[in-house]
Design an enzyme around this catalytic site. Structure first.
Site, PDB file in Angstrom:
ATOM      1  N   ASP A  13      -8.502 -14.158  26.000  1.00 57.00           N
ATOM      2  CA  ASP A  13      -8.689 -15.060  27.143  1.00 57.00           C
ATOM      3  C   ASP A  13      -8.366 -16.516  26.812  1.00 57.00           C
ATOM      4  O   ASP A  13      -8.959 -17.440  27.357  1.00 57.00           O
ATOM      5  CB  ASP A  13     -10.130 -14.973  27.694  1.00 57.00           C
ATOM      6  N   GLY A  17      -1.498 -15.495  29.308  1.00 55.02           N
ATOM      7  CA  GLY A  17      -0.718 -15.135  30.492  1.00 55.02           C
ATOM      8  C   GLY A  17       0.031 -16.330  31.055  1.00 55.02           C
ATOM      9  O   GLY A  17       1.222 -16.248  31.340  1.00 55.02           O
ATOM     10  N   ASN A  38      -7.385  -3.125  28.905  1.00 53.29           N
ATOM     11  CA  ASN A  38      -8.497  -4.013  28.546  1.00 53.29           C
ATOM     12  C   ASN A  38      -8.101  -5.471  28.724  1.00 53.29           C
ATOM     13  O   ASN A  38      -8.943  -6.348  28.875  1.00 53.29           O
ATOM     14  CB  ASN A  38      -8.973  -3.755  27.105  1.00 53.29           C
ATOM     15  N   ALA A  39      -6.793  -5.746  28.703  1.00 50.27           N
ATOM     16  CA  ALA A  39      -6.315  -7.113  28.901  1.00 50.27           C
ATOM     17  C   ALA A  39      -6.271  -7.422  30.384  1.00 50.27           C
ATOM     18  O   ALA A  39      -6.186  -6.529  31.214  1.00 50.27           O
ATOM     19  CB  ALA A  39      -4.924  -7.268  28.305  1.00 50.27           C
ATOM     20  N   GLY A  40      -6.334  -8.687  30.694  1.00 52.35           N
ATOM     21  CA  GLY A  40      -6.194  -9.092  32.090  1.00 52.35           C
ATOM     22  C   GLY A  40      -5.592 -10.468  32.116  1.00 52.35           C
ATOM     23  O   GLY A  40      -6.130 -11.395  31.533  1.00 52.35           O
ATOM     24  N   HIS A  41      -4.442 -10.582  32.738  1.00 48.60           N
ATOM     25  CA  HIS A  41      -3.803 -11.881  32.829  1.00 48.60           C
ATOM     26  C   HIS A  41      -3.827 -12.341  34.270  1.00 48.60           C
ATOM     27  O   HIS A  41      -3.326 -11.663  35.147  1.00 48.60           O
ATOM     28  CB  HIS A  41      -2.354 -11.798  32.344  1.00 48.60           C
ATOM     29  N   THR A  42      -4.434 -13.481  34.466  1.00 53.57           N
ATOM     30  CA  THR A  42      -4.453 -14.041  35.808  1.00 53.57           C
ATOM     31  C   THR A  42      -3.335 -15.050  35.910  1.00 53.57           C
ATOM     32  O   THR A  42      -3.271 -15.996  35.133  1.00 53.57           O
ATOM     33  CB  THR A  42      -5.801 -14.737  36.084  1.00 53.57           C
ATOM     34  N   GLN A 199      -5.377  -9.667  23.734  1.00 53.51           N
ATOM     35  CA  GLN A 199      -6.635  -9.989  23.028  1.00 53.51           C
ATOM     36  C   GLN A 199      -6.392 -11.130  22.024  1.00 53.51           C
ATOM     37  O   GLN A 199      -5.457 -11.889  22.200  1.00 53.51           O
ATOM     38  CB  GLN A 199      -7.222  -8.752  22.335  1.00 53.51           C
ATOM     39  N   THR A 276     -13.378  -7.284  33.945  1.00 58.75           N
ATOM     40  CA  THR A 276     -14.719  -6.728  34.163  1.00 58.75           C
ATOM     41  C   THR A 276     -15.628  -7.647  34.979  1.00 58.75           C
ATOM     42  O   THR A 276     -16.709  -7.243  35.374  1.00 58.75           O
ATOM     43  CB  THR A 276     -15.420  -6.473  32.808  1.00 58.75           C
ATOM     44  N   GLY A 277     -15.210  -8.894  35.198  1.00 55.59           N
ATOM     45  CA  GLY A 277     -16.039  -9.845  35.923  1.00 55.59           C
ATOM     46  C   GLY A 277     -17.216 -10.369  35.110  1.00 55.59           C
ATOM     47  O   GLY A 277     -18.032 -11.145  35.602  1.00 55.59           O
ATOM     48  N   ARG A 278     -17.312  -9.951  33.835  1.00 53.31           N
ATOM     49  CA  ARG A 278     -18.445 -10.378  33.012  1.00 53.31           C
ATOM     50  C   ARG A 278     -18.406 -11.881  32.739  1.00 53.31           C
ATOM     51  O   ARG A 278     -17.330 -12.463  32.562  1.00 53.31           O
ATOM     52  CB  ARG A 278     -18.419  -9.661  31.656  1.00 53.31           C
ATOM     53  N   SER A 386      -1.458 -27.150  28.457  1.00 52.45           N
ATOM     54  CA  SER A 386      -1.613 -26.854  29.873  1.00 52.45           C
ATOM     55  C   SER A 386      -2.933 -27.444  30.363  1.00 52.45           C
ATOM     56  O   SER A 386      -3.948 -27.375  29.695  1.00 52.45           O
ATOM     57  CB  SER A 386      -1.494 -25.358  30.142  1.00 52.45           C
TER      58      SER A 386
HETATM   59  P1  IMP Z   1     -12.161  -2.737  24.162  1.00 54.82           P
HETATM   60  O1  IMP Z   1     -10.851  -3.324  23.808  1.00 54.82           O
HETATM   61  O2  IMP Z   1     -12.318  -2.464  25.647  1.00 54.82           O
HETATM   62  O3  IMP Z   1     -12.510  -1.545  23.315  1.00 54.82           O
HETATM   63  O4  IMP Z   1     -13.297  -3.834  23.838  1.00 54.82           O
HETATM   64  C1  IMP Z   1     -13.608  -4.238  22.529  1.00 54.82           C
HETATM   65  C2  IMP Z   1     -13.964  -5.718  22.473  1.00 54.82           C
HETATM   66  O5  IMP Z   1     -12.799  -6.488  22.764  1.00 54.82           O
HETATM   67  C3  IMP Z   1     -15.006  -6.144  23.511  1.00 54.82           C
HETATM   68  O6  IMP Z   1     -15.772  -7.214  22.956  1.00 54.82           O
HETATM   69  C4  IMP Z   1     -14.164  -6.680  24.652  1.00 54.82           C
HETATM   70  O7  IMP Z   1     -14.872  -7.611  25.436  1.00 54.82           O
HETATM   71  C5  IMP Z   1     -13.047  -7.333  23.885  1.00 54.82           C
HETATM   72  N1  IMP Z   1     -11.785  -7.415  24.649  1.00 54.82           N
HETATM   73  C6  IMP Z   1     -10.886  -6.417  24.836  1.00 54.82           C
HETATM   74  N2  IMP Z   1      -9.830  -6.858  25.546  1.00 54.82           N
HETATM   75  C7  IMP Z   1     -10.061  -8.154  25.794  1.00 54.82           C
HETATM   76  C8  IMP Z   1      -9.300  -9.173  26.466  1.00 54.82           C
HETATM   77  O8  IMP Z   1      -8.191  -8.962  26.963  1.00 54.82           O
HETATM   78  N3  IMP Z   1      -9.867 -10.414  26.516  1.00 54.82           N
HETATM   79  C9  IMP Z   1     -11.061 -10.673  25.937  1.00 54.82           C
HETATM   80  N4  IMP Z   1     -11.798  -9.776  25.295  1.00 54.82           N
HETATM   81  C10 IMP Z   1     -11.304  -8.520  25.225  1.00 54.82           C
HETATM   82 MG    MG Z   2      -8.032 -11.839  29.652  1.00 52.65          MG
END
Ligand code: IMP
Ligand code: MG
Length: 399
Positions: A13, A17, A38-42, A199, A276-278, A386
């Site tokens: 994060d 992106g 697991n990644a999210g690019h806004t 990540q 995840t919105g966390r 940026s």
């Molecule tokens: P997993 O990749 O879903 O197995 O998560 C393992 C750890 O990596 C957790 O602490 C997640 O919150 C973190 N994590 C995985 N992908 C991302 C990402 O794109 N951004 C930030 N944290 C991530």
């Molecule tokens: Mg992200």
């Protein structure tokens, strides 16, 4: 030939992106080497927000080819929904999107496994990423190419899917090929290729805060193994860092802020997970950690993102903190104590805060001094800044 790796310097994060979107304006190809949904690019382009989890952000630049390489783990349903939504936006994908037939598939069983207590203790994103990589390593996984053949032959349940996956496979199959040769050819033919790591460095399975990590090699070297090109084809490694830090999920975070300021900074920076919105944990910039990251990745320059947030009037900061060393067992650290990060106490230096007027298309005043300090500390230049979510508020720093 020009190969550039973009890598997150801390816990993900970092704003990769946005930087990928900015530099891919001059690119021929953007490759995602590892990770999964697991990644999210806004991304914000023309005031429109797009969240992509698998497909690289470069897809929005029409002249760019995008590759999902074989180091990735792919959930066919997530991929299908991204493909559909891009088509709906009018984005042309034919001859632009290439997905490795050797990437591994995330199955419903993997998703179920990622809802276990063990996953909860790590704080995973619950997208099945860890279990899919575990099956890959134990040679029980299924590669996308083989999976498509199986589904088309009616062997759907073999992989714990139901029939709904046939529709996804129907649309995905046209984009699936051997991507490593494609990437190689682009480099050899003088293409400008960007490897967009997912990540961050401290989430790397080998070099991060194990076990609080993700299940792939997120560091720069992972871009080579993940996409199947040699290290000699890489010219540049750009590390991305915010002007402060965040971490989502469990694990050590030395500079996490422990008072009300954490919440104000989280809200000011909108630090909530795009997948995840966390709520993300928030802390000050950690230079010993960045120095480690520069070493582990061979970073050649830094992109500093969200530098505007610390200047927001809502925060009212007169000064900001930057961690310059750690105390461990009452002594300062000569080395980076990766396995003892939970025990360190950060030593801070304070800097005068800056204002919006110090950030317009070049830096001035306290913002300039802050960046100069970072460059001197890390012994690499800050090449991109940026100060907002849009392309227009990103600029290259004159060397
Ligand atoms: P997993 O990749 O879903 O197995 O998560 C393992 C750890 O990596 C957790 O602490 C997640 O919150 C973190 N994590 C995985 N992908 C991302 C990402 O794109 N951004 C930030 N944290 C991530
Ligand atoms: Mg992200």
């Amino acid at each position: 030939m020009s190969g550039t790796i973009l890598v997150g310097t801390s816990f993900g994060d970092e704003g990769k992106g946005g930087i990928a979107d900015y530099i891919s304006q001059d690119a021929d190809m953007v490759v995602r080497p590892q990770g999964g949904p697991n990644a999210g690019h806004t991304l914000v382009v023309n005031d429109e927000k797009t969240i992509l989890r698998l497909i690289p952000s470069g897809i929005l630049n029409e002249s760019v080819k995008c590759v999902l390489a074989q180091g990735m783990v792919i959930d066919p349903f997530v991929l299908h929904s991204e493909i559909k939504s891009l088509i709906k936006k009018g984005v042309k994908l034919k001859d632009r999107l290439f997905i490795s037939n050797m990437a591994h598939v995330i199955t419903p069983n993997h998703l179920a496994e990622d809802r276990s207590e063990h996953s909860a203790n790590i704080g995973t994103t619950k997208k099945g990423v860890g279990p899919a990589y575990a099956d890959k390593a134990s040679r029980k996984g299924v590669r996308l190419g083989k999976f498509i053949q199986d589904v088309k032959a009616g062997r759907v349940d073999k992989h714990s899917f139901d029939w709904a996956v046939r529709e996804a496979v129907e649309d995905i199959q046209w984009f699936v090929c051997d991507t490593s040769e494609l990437v190689y050819n682009a480099l050899v033919n003088n293409g400008n290729v960007i490897f967009e790591g997912a990540q961050g460095t401290l989430l790397d399975i080998d070099h991060g805060t194990y076990p609080y990590v993700t299940s792939s090699n997120t560091i720069a070297a992972g871009a080579c193994t993940g996409s199947g090109i040699g290290p000699t084809m890489i010219d540049e490694v750009i590390g991305i860092s915010k002007a402060y830090m965040t971490r989502v999920g469990e694990g050590p975070f030395p500079t996490q802020i422990k008072d009300d300021v954490e919440k104000s900074l989280r809200d000011a920076g909108n630090e909530y997970g795009s997948v995840t919105g966390r709520a993300r944990r928030v802390g000050w910039l950690d230079l010993p950690m960045l120095k480690y990251s520069v070493r582990i990745n061979g970073i050649t320059s830094l992109a500093l993102t969200k530098i505007d947030v610390l200047s927001y009037e809502s925060l009212g900061f007169d000064e900001i903190n930057v961690c310059v060393d750690y105390l461990l067992d009452d002594e300062t650290c000569e080395y980076f104590p990766l396995s003892r990060l939970s025990d360190v106490e950060p030593i801070y230096m304070s800097f005068l805060s800056w204002k919006a007027e110090h950030l317009q298309s070049k830096l001035a005043g306290p913002a300039k001094e802050f960046v100069k300090f970072i460059e001197d500390y890390l012994k690499i230049p800050v090449s991109i800044i940026s100060y907002g979510a849009s392309r227009e508020s990103t600029f290259k720093v004159a060397a």
